[in-house]
Write a protein that holds these residues in place. Structure first.
Motif, short mmCIF file in Angstrom:
data_model
loop_
_atom_site.label_atom_id
_atom_site.label_comp_id
_atom_site.label_asym_id
_atom_site.label_seq_id
_atom_site.Cartn_x
_atom_site.Cartn_y
_atom_site.Cartn_z
N LEU A 190 1.38 -1.55 0.22
CA LEU A 190 0.19 -0.04 0.40
C LEU A 190 0.65 1.54 0.14
O LEU A 190 1.75 1.27 1.03
CB LEU A 190 -0.80 -0.04 1.68
CG LEU A 190 -1.92 -1.08 1.37
CD1 LEU A 190 -1.81 -2.25 1.32
CD2 LEU A 190 -3.15 0.01 2.55
N ASP A 191 0.95 2.24 -0.95
CA ASP A 191 1.97 3.02 -0.98
C ASP A 191 0.88 4.75 -0.11
O ASP A 191 -0.25 4.42 0.48
CB ASP A 191 1.53 3.71 -2.30
CG ASP A 191 0.68 4.24 -2.75
OD1 ASP A 191 -0.90 4.50 -2.33
OD2 ASP A 191 0.76 4.33 -4.51
N ARG A 192 1.17 6.42 -0.33
CA ARG A 192 0.24 6.99 0.65
C ARG A 192 -0.84 7.42 -0.27
O ARG A 192 -1.40 7.94 1.06
CB ARG A 192 1.61 8.00 0.45
CG ARG A 192 2.00 8.31 -0.91
CD ARG A 192 3.04 9.63 -0.73
NE ARG A 192 2.84 10.13 -2.12
CZ ARG A 192 4.38 10.91 -2.72
NH1 ARG A 192 4.91 11.64 -1.03
NH2 ARG A 192 4.42 11.19 -3.12
N GLU A 193 -0.67 6.92 -0.24
CA GLU A 193 -2.26 7.37 -1.65
C GLU A 193 -3.57 5.89 -1.66
O GLU A 193 -4.89 5.84 -1.81
CB GLU A 193 -1.78 7.73 -2.99
CG GLU A 193 -1.15 8.41 -3.36
CD GLU A 193 -1.22 9.76 -4.58
OE1 GLU A 193 -2.08 8.81 -5.01
OE2 GLU A 193 -0.56 9.77 -5.36
N GLU A 194 -2.78 4.90 -0.46
CA GLU A 194 -4.11 4.22 -0.46
C GLU A 194 -3.80 2.87 -1.24
O GLU A 194 -5.18 2.46 -1.77
CB GLU A 194 -4.51 4.22 0.10
CG GLU A 194 -4.79 5.07 2.08
CD GLU A 194 -4.01 4.31 2.63
OE1 GLU A 194 -4.26 3.37 2.91
OE2 GLU A 194 -3.41 4.49 3.78
N ARG A 195 -3.03 3.27 -2.01
CA ARG A 195 -3.07 2.52 -3.77
C ARG A 195 -2.54 1.35 -3.63
O ARG A 195 -1.38 0.70 -3.43
CB ARG A 195 -2.60 3.38 -5.31
CG ARG A 195 -3.12 4.54 -5.16
CD ARG A 195 -2.63 4.93 -6.46
NE ARG A 195 -1.25 5.34 -6.35
CZ ARG A 195 -0.44 6.62 -7.06
NH1 ARG A 195 -0.63 6.17 -8.20
NH2 ARG A 195 0.73 6.12 -6.44
N ILE A 196 -3.49 -0.32 -4.26
CA ILE A 196 -2.47 -1.64 -3.64
C ILE A 196 -1.57 -1.85 -4.85
O ILE A 196 -1.64 -2.09 -5.87
CB ILE A 196 -3.39 -2.34 -3.75
CG1 ILE A 196 -4.30 -1.88 -3.23
CG2 ILE A 196 -2.96 -4.10 -4.11
CD1 ILE A 196 -4.13 -2.08 -1.52
N TRP A 197 -0.04 -2.23 -4.81
CA TRP A 197 0.78 -2.99 -5.33
C TRP A 197 1.29 -4.52 -5.48
O TRP A 197 1.14 -4.64 -4.62
CB TRP A 197 2.79 -2.08 -5.00
CG TRP A 197 2.30 -0.68 -5.69
CD1 TRP A 197 1.23 0.37 -5.05
CD2 TRP A 197 2.00 0.17 -7.01
NE1 TRP A 197 1.41 1.97 -5.18
CE2 TRP A 197 2.20 1.72 -7.12
CE3 TRP A 197 3.12 -0.29 -8.43
CZ2 TRP A 197 2.14 2.60 -7.67
CZ3 TRP A 197 3.07 0.72 -9.31
CH2 TRP A 197 2.93 2.98 -8.90
N LEU A 198 1.19 -4.54 -6.98
CA LEU A 198 1.93 -6.31 -6.58
C LEU A 198 3.31 -6.80 -7.02
O LEU A 198 3.59 -5.55 -7.82
CB LEU A 198 0.50 -7.05 -7.35
CG LEU A 198 -0.35 -7.04 -7.38
CD1 LEU A 198 -1.07 -8.29 -8.26
CD2 LEU A 198 -0.97 -7.67 -5.65
N ILE A 199 3.48 -6.92 -5.92
CA ILE A 199 5.71 -6.79 -6.54
C ILE A 199 5.55 -8.20 -6.97
O ILE A 199 4.83 -9.75 -5.83
CB ILE A 199 6.11 -6.21 -5.35
CG1 ILE A 199 6.14 -6.87 -3.96
CG2 ILE A 199 5.53 -4.78 -5.84
CD1 ILE A 199 7.06 -6.10 -2.88
#
Length: 233
Positions: free
Chosen positions: A174-183
């Motif tokens: 989760l980034d600072r804008e609450e967006r979801i990332w997959l890595i």
């Protein structure tokens, strides 16, 4: 996309994202001399976080795990350029970006051959101000909307037919804008059909259960149901 070769090495890179010399960009010493190292993380090896002219990036050398990795730490059997670990992950990330899945953009991949074996490196976009789900859930629970967003992003990945064979709570950010990332798409691949998708979800569920005991995360069965609701759309 550009491909260059020299001295039994091949580099594939995106010239829009990488302004630096693609050969030097895989050397930690190069970034240290530029005073452009902004951090690091330890896993099987060290991942270096560096500041390029276009963006901050993560530089990773591929290391083997397990018992065999103690004997041959970073060499892999060569068959062809495209199937080498870094090249394959680069190409898969390109596919995911094109499909609208939020993953780090691939910047450059390098493979160097030595006899029947090769070593590999990958340079990707560094996700800004992001925290993995384990660290985040140690601080407190997620909202219903956040859990559903996690499920929706996994569904988008599955709709692009990418089998994430190591889908776990550490590989979701989760980034600072609450967006979801997959890595972490090393050893992942495109896959036909549907049968493997349930195995991905089951692996993720087991990782949450494990981290409740191991890391004391704030997670309960109702959170999983919200994730599945987001997955179902």
């Amino acid at each position: 996309m550009e491909i260059r070769e020299q001295d039994n090495c091949r580099v594939m890179f995106d010239p829009v994202l990488l302004a630096e010399d693609p050969w030097q960009s895989f050397e930690p010493d190069f970034w240290q001399q530029q005073q452009a190292v902004v951090g690091s993380a330890r896993g099987r090896g060290t991942t270096w976080f560096v500041r390029g002219q276009q963006m901050e990036m993560a530089l990773r050398h591929y290391y083997r795990g397990g018992l065999f990795g103690k004997l041959v730490k970073d060499q892999y059997r060569f068959s062809d350029w495209a199937s080498c670990r870094s090249m394959a992950e680069f190409t898969l990330l390109q596919h995911l970006v094109a499909e609208g899945v939020r993953v780090p953009r691939p910047v450059a991949a390098r493979v160097c051959k030595s006899g029947l074996f090769y070593r590999a490196d990958l340079l990707t976009e560094k996700v800004p101000d992001a925290t993995d789900l384990v660290d985040r859930l140690q601080q407190g629970p997620l909202s219903t909307a956040q859990w559903q967003a996690v499920g929706a992003m996994i569904r988008k990945m599955h709709d692009s037919q990418v089998n994430h064979t190591d889908l776990n709570a550490h590989n979701i950010l989760l980034d600072r804008e609450e967006r979801i990332w997959l890595i972490d798409f090393d050893k992942c691949s495109l896959a036909d059909g549907e049968h493997w998708k349930e195995a991905n979800l089951s692996r993720l569920h087991r990782s949450f259960v494990k981290e409740v005991d191991k890391a004391g995360i704030h997670w309960q069965a109702a959170d999983w149901q919200q994730l599945l609701a987001g997955y179902a759309g």
